[in-house]
Design a protein around this motif. Structure first.
Motif, PDB file in Angstrom:
ATOM      1  N   THR A  55      24.242  34.518  44.456  1.00 14.88           N
ATOM      2  CA  THR A  55      24.637  34.406  45.861  1.00 14.88           C
ATOM      3  C   THR A  55      24.271  33.033  46.422  1.00 14.88           C
ATOM      4  O   THR A  55      25.077  32.396  47.113  1.00 14.88           O
ATOM      5  CB  THR A  55      23.974  35.521  46.689  1.00 14.88           C
ATOM      6  N   ARG A  59      26.904  30.094  47.725  1.00 16.19           N
ATOM      7  CA  ARG A  59      26.781  29.462  49.041  1.00 16.19           C
ATOM      8  C   ARG A  59      26.668  27.939  48.898  1.00 16.19           C
ATOM      9  O   ARG A  59      27.343  27.194  49.598  1.00 16.19           O
ATOM     10  CB  ARG A  59      25.556  30.028  49.761  1.00 16.19           C
ATOM     11  N   THR A  65      31.470  34.705  45.426  1.00 19.72           N
ATOM     12  CA  THR A  65      30.550  35.237  44.408  1.00 19.72           C
ATOM     13  C   THR A  65      31.310  35.611  43.136  1.00 19.72           C
ATOM     14  O   THR A  65      30.775  35.467  42.035  1.00 19.72           O
ATOM     15  CB  THR A  65      29.764  36.446  44.951  1.00 19.72           C
ATOM     16  N   ARG A  92      18.299  42.339  42.549  1.00 18.55           N
ATOM     17  CA  ARG A  92      18.940  41.019  42.542  1.00 18.55           C
ATOM     18  C   ARG A  92      18.882  40.411  41.147  1.00 18.55           C
ATOM     19  O   ARG A  92      18.046  40.780  40.339  1.00 18.55           O
ATOM     20  CB  ARG A  92      18.209  40.069  43.500  1.00 18.55           C
TER      21      ARG A  92
END
Length: 159
Positions: A55, A59, A65, A92
């Motif tokens: 992620t 960004r 993604t 994650r």
């Protein structure tokens, strides 16, 4: 000796040339590693710790993604990075560079690192602080402008 205005003008004119030369260098680096320039940019973000998750990488690169997932698949197949459960939050994924390939990357960057290390060593504290300020402010401004450009609708006739 040029006056301050002449030096400022010369510096302003040199910025796009420096950026262009840097892009050429990065492209040559990526070709040597057998990856795209975007993959190299992503690898640099991972190595530096600026992006440690898919992620964050999406960004930082201005990508979706899904596109980053496909990019990481290619980078993993080339043994540049690995994805693993994040030790702080197992929901994650963490993205980490693979140590055995870091030496390849470092070898390719070493001439540039030496050049800039030598040049920066010639500057006094005041000069270094001024340079750091310009670079830091310039990075923040470029990030802000990139976000603005992405958020505004495209104008007619501009592709």
């Amino acid at each position: 000796m040029p006056d301050q205005r002449e030096l400022a003008t010369a510096a302003a004119l040199e910025i796009p040339r420096f950026v262009s030369a840097t892009v050429l260098f990065q492209t040559a680096m990526a070709e040597r590693l057998g990856i795209s320039a975007t993959e190299l940019h992503g690898l640099q973000l991972v190595i530096s710790g600026a992006a440690t998750s898919p992620t964050e990488l999406a960004r930082a690169l201005g990508m979706t993604t899904g596109a980053v997932t496909r990019m990481l698949d290619r980078m993993e197949s080339r043994r540049l990075v690995e994805r693993a459960p994040d030790p702080a939050d197992r929901r994650r994924l963490a993205v980490r560079p693979l140590p055995d390939r870091l030496a390849d990357v470092a070898d390719l960057y070493s001439p540039v690192a030496r050049f800039f290390g030598d040049r920066l060593a010639r500057l006094d504290r005041r000069q270094l602080a001024a340079l750091l300020g310009v670079l830091t402010d310039g990075r923040a401004f470029a990030e802000q402008e990139a976000a603005r450009l992405r958020s505004e609708p495209r104008k007619e006739g501009v592709d």
